[in-house]
Structures are given as C-alpha cells and as structure tokens.
Scaffold this active site. Structure first.
Site, mmCIF file in Angstrom:
data_model
loop_
_atom_site.group_PDB
_atom_site.id
_atom_site.type_symbol
_atom_site.label_atom_id
_atom_site.label_comp_id
_atom_site.label_asym_id
_atom_site.label_seq_id
_atom_site.Cartn_x
_atom_site.Cartn_y
_atom_site.Cartn_z
ATOM 1 N N PRO A 2 0.812 -1.221 0.000
ATOM 2 C CA PRO A 2 0.000 0.000 0.000
ATOM 3 C C PRO A 2 0.845 1.270 0.000
ATOM 4 O O PRO A 2 1.718 1.453 0.845
ATOM 5 C CB PRO A 2 -0.798 -0.109 1.307
ATOM 6 C CG PRO A 2 -0.767 -1.547 1.671
ATOM 7 C CD PRO A 2 0.541 -2.063 1.151
ATOM 8 N N GLU A 3 0.593 2.121 -0.991
ATOM 9 C CA GLU A 3 1.205 3.440 -1.055
ATOM 10 C C GLU A 3 0.086 4.470 -0.851
ATOM 11 O O GLU A 3 -1.019 4.103 -0.467
ATOM 12 C CB GLU A 3 1.909 3.624 -2.410
ATOM 13 C CG GLU A 3 2.975 2.559 -2.675
ATOM 14 C CD GLU A 3 3.679 2.729 -4.011
ATOM 15 O OE1 GLU A 3 3.739 3.858 -4.523
ATOM 16 O OE2 GLU A 3 4.168 1.719 -4.540
ATOM 17 N N LYS A 61 1.817 7.164 4.278
ATOM 18 C CA LYS A 61 1.278 5.809 4.100
ATOM 19 C C LYS A 61 0.707 5.254 5.403
ATOM 20 O O LYS A 61 0.669 4.053 5.601
ATOM 21 C CB LYS A 61 2.375 4.896 3.553
ATOM 22 C CG LYS A 61 2.887 5.336 2.179
ATOM 23 C CD LYS A 61 3.828 4.318 1.581
ATOM 24 C CE LYS A 61 5.228 4.842 1.501
ATOM 25 N NZ LYS A 61 6.160 3.900 0.861
ATOM 26 N N HIS A 98 -4.680 -14.340 9.921
ATOM 27 C CA HIS A 98 -3.869 -13.130 9.827
ATOM 28 C C HIS A 98 -4.598 -11.887 10.323
ATOM 29 O O HIS A 98 -4.170 -10.766 10.058
ATOM 30 C CB HIS A 98 -3.399 -12.921 8.390
ATOM 31 C CG HIS A 98 -2.616 -14.076 7.843
ATOM 32 N ND1 HIS A 98 -3.109 -14.921 6.889
ATOM 33 C CD2 HIS A 98 -1.385 -14.538 8.180
ATOM 34 C CE1 HIS A 98 -2.204 -15.850 6.630
ATOM 35 N NE2 HIS A 98 -1.148 -15.652 7.399
ATOM 36 N N ARG A 120 1.654 -10.701 6.136
ATOM 37 C CA ARG A 120 3.073 -10.847 6.475
ATOM 38 C C ARG A 120 3.409 -10.331 7.858
ATOM 39 O O ARG A 120 4.466 -10.641 8.398
ATOM 40 C CB ARG A 120 3.935 -10.152 5.414
ATOM 41 C CG ARG A 120 3.885 -10.920 4.086
ATOM 42 C CD ARG A 120 4.760 -10.292 3.043
ATOM 43 N NE ARG A 120 6.180 -10.266 3.412
ATOM 44 C CZ ARG A 120 7.122 -9.760 2.641
ATOM 45 N NH1 ARG A 120 6.813 -9.248 1.476
ATOM 46 N NH2 ARG A 120 8.377 -9.771 3.038
ATOM 47 N N ARG A 272 15.729 -2.280 -5.139
ATOM 48 C CA ARG A 272 14.342 -2.352 -5.597
ATOM 49 C C ARG A 272 14.324 -2.300 -7.120
ATOM 50 O O ARG A 272 15.142 -1.624 -7.736
ATOM 51 C CB ARG A 272 13.521 -1.168 -5.065
ATOM 52 C CG ARG A 272 13.708 -0.844 -3.593
ATOM 53 C CD ARG A 272 12.965 -1.796 -2.688
ATOM 54 N NE ARG A 272 11.551 -1.866 -2.977
ATOM 55 C CZ ARG A 272 10.634 -1.011 -2.498
ATOM 56 N NH1 ARG A 272 11.001 0.006 -1.747
ATOM 57 N NH2 ARG A 272 9.367 -1.173 -2.777
#
Ligand SMILES: [Zn+2]
Length: 296
Positions: A2-3, A61, A98, A120, A272
């Site tokens: 997510p940005e 963010k 999760h 995660r 990246r």
C-alpha cells in the site's frame, strides 16, 4: 504494497466510522508472526474499550484515527501503518489467522467491526500521545503530501543531492506517500530517467515531476489504488483497485511502452526494481524540452 492511493482509499473506506464507540478491542494472537503493537495488546485493548473514534486522517502511508477519550490525557491517536500486506477492513478478512485487530463498534455504527488484517505481519499499530504523534507523523518525519507537493518543495528537498531521483522519491521526508509502484509511474509520465541525479534536475524537470506526482496519485485515488497480480490489496469493503490498468511501466519489463512502443526495461536501484522506458525517459536532459517546444 500500500502506497498513498491505497492508504487513502482505506482511509475513505473507514471514515464513516468517526463517532462510533468501541465496545471491545481484540488483538488475536494467531500462529503467525506477531505484529508490532504499542502498547502491548492487553493494555491497548483496555485503553480503547469504551472510547469513541474521532477524525480519520492519512499521513503519508499511515492512517491516523483520533481517539476521543474522556480521560484527561490530552489527544491520542491510533496510528496504523499497513506496510507490505496490511489492510483496514469493514468487510470480512481474507483469512482468519492473519487478523490482527478487531474493534467491535456500538450500534448504530455504519459497520459493526473495524478490522486490521496483515498477512506478512510487518505492519504496525500504535496508540500515540500528542508528542508521539508529532514524532511519527509531523513534518520532521514526513515531507509534503504527494497529492499537493509543489516543485518548490521538491527543489528544497532534492536540491544538490547526488541521489538518483527515483531513490529520492521513495524517501518519505522528501515527499510523503510514494512507494516503488508510483515512483516508476510518476517518472515515466514526467519523462525523467529514474537514474538522473537530483542535482542535475532543472526547474522545468522539478515542475514536471511535481505535476506528474499530483496527477498520478490523484487518478490512482479515484480508481481506488492498484491491485497487482495475486497481491492482496483490497479496499475496506473488499474490492480490487483499478489503477493497475493504467500502469505504463511498473511490472511491464519487455512489454511495449504505451508512449512510444519501445521495450520497458527493468533495472535495480537501492535493492528495488525500477521500470522505465529509455526512449520516453531519455538520459540526456533537454530532449523532452525540444519536443515540448514543438508542440507548444
Ligand atoms: Zn516509451
């Protein structure tokens, strides 16, 4: 991951919960990696019980929910950072194991539960007082927001730096909200080689980068973010974003550039992937200026 557009979409998706009272806060301890929760979950659960959710803001963010406490402890904020796979949901979570947080809300809230789900487990949940909030979300932690950033603000933050412009755009103190996907999309639309050193950017380049940043992020917010391949991003009510259909370079190595038809290339910068078109984003400064003059 997510940005800004994805986090802004989450914020909008839960904003109607402002004013709702928390009946119970749960932080399920699943079998998976434990989330970073401050203070520790049992203490946080007791602090949140019975209080009302206030204004829902986004800072870069992160989502920050004001907590309207009756205690005389000053303003506090519940700051949630989704990081890699975190989702704020009013819908059912993708998996039970999760699930990281459930805030059960008193009727007649628009939704009965606010959830934070994170596969995660790299996201964070923090209850912060005014000083902590300032440290996490104030101007020393975050630069100007990507939706409103100006060329002047970029000039002041990128100025004489030798950093590659794409790497610098990922620095949240330069501009808040940009990550790997949108940095690539912004620079393609601005016609700037991602490897250009910041100190080699002229006023005209900064103008184009700032304008492309505002335009790309605003359009991505309209389309509720990017859901790519089997990645997990969803809106708060569990729908996919649609901006991925407009991606020009991200994840398109070897495919035809939507600007010129040439191949999209992939390089690695600061560990990246960077995607770009060597024709539309020429290494030689100036080429694009000639093209602009011709069409003017
Ligand atoms: Zn191209």
């Amino acid at each position: 991951m997510p940005e800004l557009p994805e986090v802004e979409t989450m914020r909008r998706g839960i904003a109607a919960l402002s004013g709702a009272r928390i009946v119970e806060a749960r932080f399920p301890a699943g079998a998976c990696r434990a989330l970073a929760i401050t203070p520790r979950p049992d203490r946080l659960a007791s602090l949140l019980r019975g209080v009302r959710l206030g204004v829902v803001e986004r800072h870069g963010k992160r989502v920050a929910i004001g907590i309207e406490s009756t205690a005389d402890a000053g303003p506090t904020w519940l700051v949630i950072e989704p990081r890699m796979t975190g989702l704020l949901l009013v819908a059912d979570p993708p998996t039970g194991k999760h699930l990281r947080m459930e805030l059960l809300l008193e009727p007649p809230a628009p939704h009965p539960v606010l959830r934070f789900w994170d596969q995660r487990g790299l996201g964070t949940i923090r209850l912060l007082d005014a000083a902590g909030f300032e440290r996490a979300c104030g101007p020393r932690a975050l630069g100007p927001d990507g939706l409103t950033v100006t060329a002047e603000a970029l000039a002041g933050r990128l100025g004489g730096s030798r950093r590659a412009v794409k790497v610098a755009l990922l620095d949240q103190r330069v501009v808040a909200g940009i990550g790997n996907i949108y940095a690539a999309e912004i620079l393609h639309r601005a016609g700037i080689d991602p490897r250009r050193e910041c100190r080699r950017l002229g006023d005209d380049d900064l103008e184009r980068i700032a304008a492309a940043t505002r335009r790309v992020l605003a359009r991505a917010v309209e389309l509720e973010g990017s859901s790519i391949g089997d990645e997990l991003y969803r809106t708060a009510d569990n729908r996919k974003g649609r901006f991925q259909k407009l991606h020009r370079v991200y994840g398109r190595e070897g495919e035809a550039c939507r600007g010129c038809g040439g191949p999209i290339e992939r390089i690695v910068q600061a560990q990246r992937s960077t995607f770009f078109c060597a024709t539309c984003q020429p290494h030689r400064p100036g080429r694009r200026l000639v093209r602009r003059r011709r069409t003017a």
